[in-house]
Design a protein around this motif. Structure first.
Motif, mmCIF file in Angstrom:
data_model
loop_
_atom_site.group_PDB
_atom_site.id
_atom_site.type_symbol
_atom_site.label_atom_id
_atom_site.label_comp_id
_atom_site.label_asym_id
_atom_site.label_seq_id
_atom_site.Cartn_x
_atom_site.Cartn_y
_atom_site.Cartn_z
ATOM 1 N N MET A 213 -12.264 2.258 0.450
ATOM 2 C CA MET A 213 -10.967 2.932 0.309
ATOM 3 C C MET A 213 -11.117 4.453 0.370
ATOM 4 O O MET A 213 -10.167 5.153 0.728
ATOM 5 C CB MET A 213 -10.269 2.502 -0.979
ATOM 6 C CG MET A 213 -9.967 1.007 -1.055
ATOM 7 S SD MET A 213 -9.168 0.303 0.416
ATOM 8 C CE MET A 213 -7.590 1.166 0.415
ATOM 9 N N PRO A 217 -8.352 5.553 3.593
ATOM 10 C CA PRO A 217 -7.249 5.654 2.631
ATOM 11 C C PRO A 217 -5.928 5.075 3.132
ATOM 12 O O PRO A 217 -5.054 4.751 2.327
ATOM 13 C CB PRO A 217 -7.137 7.169 2.388
ATOM 14 C CG PRO A 217 -7.739 7.798 3.607
ATOM 15 C CD PRO A 217 -8.832 6.877 4.023
ATOM 16 N N ARG A 220 -4.027 -0.818 4.601
ATOM 17 C CA ARG A 220 -3.121 -1.650 3.794
ATOM 18 C C ARG A 220 -3.737 -3.053 3.733
ATOM 19 O O ARG A 220 -3.689 -3.794 4.702
ATOM 20 C CB ARG A 220 -1.718 -1.686 4.414
ATOM 21 C CG ARG A 220 -1.123 -0.312 4.640
ATOM 22 C CD ARG A 220 0.366 -0.346 4.961
ATOM 23 N NE ARG A 220 0.745 -1.325 5.948
ATOM 24 C CZ ARG A 220 0.668 -1.151 7.278
ATOM 25 N NH1 ARG A 220 0.170 -0.034 7.792
ATOM 26 N NH2 ARG A 220 1.074 -2.100 8.098
ATOM 27 N N HIS A 261 -5.244 1.282 -5.248
ATOM 28 C CA HIS A 261 -4.922 1.448 -3.827
ATOM 29 C C HIS A 261 -4.858 0.115 -3.085
ATOM 30 O O HIS A 261 -4.505 0.088 -1.904
ATOM 31 C CB HIS A 261 -5.937 2.368 -3.155
ATOM 32 C CG HIS A 261 -5.906 3.761 -3.675
ATOM 33 N ND1 HIS A 261 -4.946 4.682 -3.306
ATOM 34 C CD2 HIS A 261 -6.703 4.404 -4.568
ATOM 35 C CE1 HIS A 261 -5.154 5.826 -3.929
ATOM 36 N NE2 HIS A 261 -6.212 5.688 -4.707
ATOM 37 N N SER A 282 -1.362 -0.876 -9.113
ATOM 38 C CA SER A 282 -0.249 0.058 -8.993
ATOM 39 C C SER A 282 1.053 -0.715 -8.845
ATOM 40 O O SER A 282 1.098 -1.758 -8.177
ATOM 41 C CB SER A 282 -0.459 0.959 -7.782
ATOM 42 O OG SER A 282 0.647 1.808 -7.592
ATOM 43 N N ARG A 285 2.084 -1.774 -5.438
ATOM 44 C CA ARG A 285 1.116 -2.579 -4.676
ATOM 45 C C ARG A 285 1.181 -4.065 -5.049
ATOM 46 O O ARG A 285 0.327 -4.837 -4.634
ATOM 47 C CB ARG A 285 -0.305 -2.059 -4.912
ATOM 48 C CG ARG A 285 -0.573 -0.640 -4.414
ATOM 49 C CD ARG A 285 -0.539 -0.586 -2.893
ATOM 50 N NE ARG A 285 -1.097 0.650 -2.376
ATOM 51 C CZ ARG A 285 -0.404 1.768 -2.165
ATOM 52 N NH1 ARG A 285 0.886 1.796 -2.467
ATOM 53 N NH2 ARG A 285 -0.972 2.836 -1.649
#
Length: 329
Positions: A213, A217, A220, A261, A282, A285
């Motif tokens: 990650m 970044p 997905r 993430h 998150s 997410r």
């Protein structure tokens, strides 16, 4: 983006399966040798899957069940038995045919279904070629891939390069376990009950501790079944990262930071496990999942989430963000 038309408003289930009848034979090299219908029920070799053949193969039945479940839309992908991992170099025709049929099927549903295509994970050039083809197919939002292949996961080598290719093409990645057999799991459906979450957990740890990650970044990537055992092991990984140089040498950020993430679906079967996932992941997410039409599916995915503190608007927004679909006006 591959999904250019409007997608139906409402909660999006990102974890469901579809396979056309013509491809029940499975890719070259697959064991057991194919899926087949017996009096309306689906079998994998000689083993019943406790799934009606119609629910797996009939796109109209999938649409009807999607609406019956109170969902706005559903992302469908091949069942994990279809992943081309046994003789991948011989599976290109099967992969291309599946992706063509998937695009035809989902584009006929008026925005109720979108597709996650098949790719190889043993050859990054082959994977990239097929991903570039997928981006030109309307209704295709990403790919579904296995978490492990021949002792390797996404922390190194070709599988890591495949994630880079997915990032470059803007496709979402759904990681789904394969029920890999082990002798100690031969009874009681343990290849699923233990094996599936352990496969997923291994892939999550590989991703977090290898710095994927940090490098990618914009990737997905979603792990199904609530991330397997990862939410309950995250504290242990964090301790190891802070205590040992060999654990942290591959990643610039601790596991708890990188965890936020990643995307996770909500097929946890337990409100307490769902709350644990929500405490670590998150808020933007967390994605609705069902595992339709399998026996281990969450039967009422929307009600399960709404009854346990998640809200429909956030779930819809998260699903659109993961799949790369424009936010609803």
């Amino acid at each position: 983006m591959a999904v250019t038309g409007s997608v139906r408003a409402g909660v999006i289930d990102v974890h469901a399966h579809w396979l056309p009848r013509e491809l029940l034979s499975l890719p070259p090299g697959s064991l057991p040798r194919g899926m087949h219908d017996r009096d309306g029920e689906l079998f994998l070799g000689d083993h019943p899957l406790f799934v009606t053949t119609e629910a797996m193969t009939d796109i109209e039945a999938v649409v009807a069940d999607t609406l019956k479940a109170g969902l706005g839309a559903r992302a469908v992908s091949a069942p994990p038995f279809v992943f081309p991992v046994h003789a991948p170099a011989e599976a290109d025709d099967y992969i291309a045919t599946y992706n063509d049929r998937l695009a035809e099927a989902v584009s006929s549903t008026g925005g109720i279904l979108v597709g996650l295509g098949l790719i190889r994970v043993d050859d990054v050039d082959a994977a990239r070629r097929e991903m570039n083809r997928l981006t030109a197919m309307d209704g295709i939002a990403g790919v579904a891939v296995p978490p492990l292949v021949q002792g390797q996961s996404y922390g190194e080598g070709v599988m890591r390069d495949v994630l880079a290719a997915a990032t470059d093409t803007g496709l979402a990645v759904l990681v789904h376990p394969m029920q890999l057999p082990r002798p100690e799991w031969k009874d009681h459906y343990l290849t699923n009950l233990i094996g599936n979450p352990v496969e997923t957990t291994t892939a999550v740890a590989s991703l977090l501790l290898s710095g994927v990650m940090d490098e990618l970044p914009d990737l997905r990537i979603c792990f199904v079944h609530g991330g397997g055992c990862a939410p309950s092991l995250l504290g242990r990984w964090e301790h190891g990262w802070r205590s040992r140089a060999d654990v942290r040498q591959g990643s610039a950020h601790p596991p708890t930071a990188a965890f936020t993430h990643l995307y996770f679906d909500t097929v946890t079967h337990d409100p307490e496990v769902l709350r644990l996932l929500a405490a670590h992941a998150s808020r933007d997410r967390i994605l609705c999942g069902s595992d339709y039409p399998f026996d281990m599916a969450q039967p009422e995915p929307v009600r399960f989430l709404l009854d346990n503190g998640l809200d429909a608007a956030t779930l819809e927004a998260n699903g659109r963000q993961f799949l790369g679909i424009a936010p609803r006006a």
